[in-house]
Design a protein around this motif. Structure first.
Motif, PDB file in Angstrom:
ATOM      1  N   ARG A 166       0.793  -1.173  -0.020  1.00  0.00           N
ATOM      2  CA  ARG A 166       0.021  -0.189   0.037  1.00  0.00           C
ATOM      3  C   ARG A 166       0.672   1.207  -0.033  1.00  0.00           C
ATOM      4  O   ARG A 166       0.485   2.343  -0.584  1.00  0.00           O
ATOM      5  N   GLN A 198       2.389   1.735  -3.367  1.00  0.00           N
ATOM      6  CA  GLN A 198       1.084   2.288  -4.402  1.00  0.00           C
ATOM      7  C   GLN A 198       0.766   3.441  -4.228  1.00  0.00           C
ATOM      8  O   GLN A 198       0.516   4.056  -5.182  1.00  0.00           O
ATOM      9  N   LEU A 244       2.596  -6.412 -11.835  1.00  0.00           N
ATOM     10  CA  LEU A 244       1.777  -5.387 -10.729  1.00  0.00           C
ATOM     11  C   LEU A 244       1.719  -4.004 -11.464  1.00  0.00           C
ATOM     12  O   LEU A 244       0.820  -3.106 -11.218  1.00  0.00           O
ATOM     13  N   GLN A 263      -0.576  -3.594 -14.225  1.00  0.00           N
ATOM     14  CA  GLN A 263      -2.176  -3.542 -13.715  1.00  0.00           C
ATOM     15  C   GLN A 263      -2.290  -2.208 -13.520  1.00  0.00           C
ATOM     16  O   GLN A 263      -3.520  -1.544 -13.316  1.00  0.00           O
ATOM     17  N   ALA A 315      -2.151  -9.618   4.016  1.00  0.00           N
ATOM     18  CA  ALA A 315      -2.975  -9.014   2.921  1.00  0.00           C
ATOM     19  C   ALA A 315      -3.616  -7.745   2.958  1.00  0.00           C
ATOM     20  O   ALA A 315      -3.660  -6.804   1.928  1.00  0.00           O
ATOM     21  N   ARG A 339      -3.991  -6.537  -0.983  1.00  0.00           N
ATOM     22  CA  ARG A 339      -4.405  -7.777  -1.863  1.00  0.00           C
ATOM     23  C   ARG A 339      -3.949  -9.276  -1.287  1.00  0.00           C
ATOM     24  O   ARG A 339      -2.921  -9.183  -0.361  1.00  0.00           O
ATOM     25  N   SER A 357       0.514 -13.760  -2.929  1.00  0.00           N
ATOM     26  CA  SER A 357       0.582 -14.853  -3.942  1.00  0.00           C
ATOM     27  C   SER A 357       1.684 -15.094  -4.142  1.00  0.00           C
ATOM     28  O   SER A 357       2.720 -14.367  -4.051  1.00  0.00           O
ATOM     29  N   ASP A 369      -3.381 -17.567  -4.355  1.00  0.00           N
ATOM     30  CA  ASP A 369      -3.759 -16.545  -3.336  1.00  0.00           C
ATOM     31  C   ASP A 369      -3.620 -17.214  -1.872  1.00  0.00           C
ATOM     32  O   ASP A 369      -4.774 -17.921  -1.739  1.00  0.00           O
TER      33      ASP A 369
END
Length: 313
Positions: A36, A39, A87, A90, A186, A191, A194, A280
């Protein structure tokens, strides 16, 4: 939109830079985990790119700088390079610059990194996290960037992303996974954690006790969560399945030296040897333990599967 991937080294080969690189927004960082906090940095760059109508790029480093500097725990990754690039794509990033990190590169003075790597890229804005350090022994900081880049290149610093009073970091997530706490990991990743690998032959014991499993050989050097049983969601191509995964040495039968990764998929019965399965991690169910009999193990696996279904469905 496909992510453009450009591999760079030092000295910089300017011929590798795209011809339209005279103006772009660049986020810099290792971004292992792309959690996060990472991000936030990337989204800030994307927002500036939209506002200025400029392409957005990321500069990351491979191998992980701490691996090259001798911190052995970085031989495994939350997001190995291929996963990290997936990622980035994405999220809508246009270009990823992957800089080869070497012992020689680690010795660059901060000023040299700026003058010989960043300025030739013709940047509009550089976006970094609050704790960004670079150059020999981490001597460069956000202040260094501003000192040598302004006024020609804007420098935008993103504050830490906090969760329960503590900053979100790759180290914090690694520590959670080492304890099997995949649900809290997570939350910090934004998310489920994974990993993925190829289905290879195993000892076929799961099939004989009514719970056939796919034995995974990891494609990349992922960090593997603590030994135990987990509720998981698995992907084979574009198909999604619920399942239960065991990470461990199978002590009821034989004490292996290297933990195996075996996933039992619900309502699934076909051969998938050689295929790639992405897993995941949804929740930790229990620690691995040795059972007094095979029947006791079978009964427990049945209970584990029911527990896992409550997370998946």
């Amino acid at each position: 939109m496909d992510l453009k991937i450009i591999h760079l080294g030092f000295p910089l080969d300017r011929a590798l830079l795209p011809s339209d690189s005279s103006r772009q927004v660049l986020a810099i960082g290792d971004f292992d985990g792309t959690h996060r906090g990472h991000q936030d940095v990337i989204r800030r760059a994307l927002r500036i790119g939209r506002e200025e109508q400029l392409p957005v790029a990321i500069m990351s480093f491979h191998p992980h700088p701490r691996e090259i500097l001798g911190l052995s725990q970085y031989g495994q990754y939350l997001t190995p390079l291929e996963e990290k690039l997936r990622l980035f794509e994405q999220m809508g990033v246009d270009t990823a610059y992957v800089v080869k990190f070497t012992p020689e590169f680690a010795k660059l003075a901060p000023e040299t990194f700026i003058s010989d790597m960043l300025i030739p890229m013709g940047l509009h804005t550089i976006v970094v996290g609050f704790d960004f350090n670079f150059g020999y022994r981490g001597a460069g900081s956000v202040s260094t960037l501003r000192e040598f880049c302004l006024p020609d290149i804007n420098v935008d610093m993103v504050p830490p992303y906090m969760a329960e009073g503590e900053k979100v970091s790759s180290t914090r997530i690694r520590n959670l996974l080492e304890k099997g706490n995949v649900s809290e990991a997570a939350e910090l990743l934004g998310r489920p954690y994974s990993l993925y690998g190829e289905v290879v032959g195993g000892d076929q014991r799961g099939r004989t006790i009514g719970f056939p499993t796919a034995n995974l050989k990891l494609h990349e050097p992922f960090i593997v969560p603590a030994k135990g049983v987990y509720a998981v969601r698995a992907y084979i191509g574009d198909k999604r399945f619920g399942g239960v995964m065991n990470i461990g040495v199978k002590p009821t039968f034989t004490e292996n030296t290297v933990p195996s990764l075996e996933v039992h998929l619900f309502d699934f019965d076909r051969s998938i040897y050689g295929e790639t399965v992405r897993v995941d991690f949804l929740s930790f169910i229990r620690a691995e333990r040795k059972f007094s009999s095979v029947q006791e193990l079978i009964d427990q696996i049945g209970k584990d599967a029911q527990t896992a279904k409550s997370f998946y469905f």
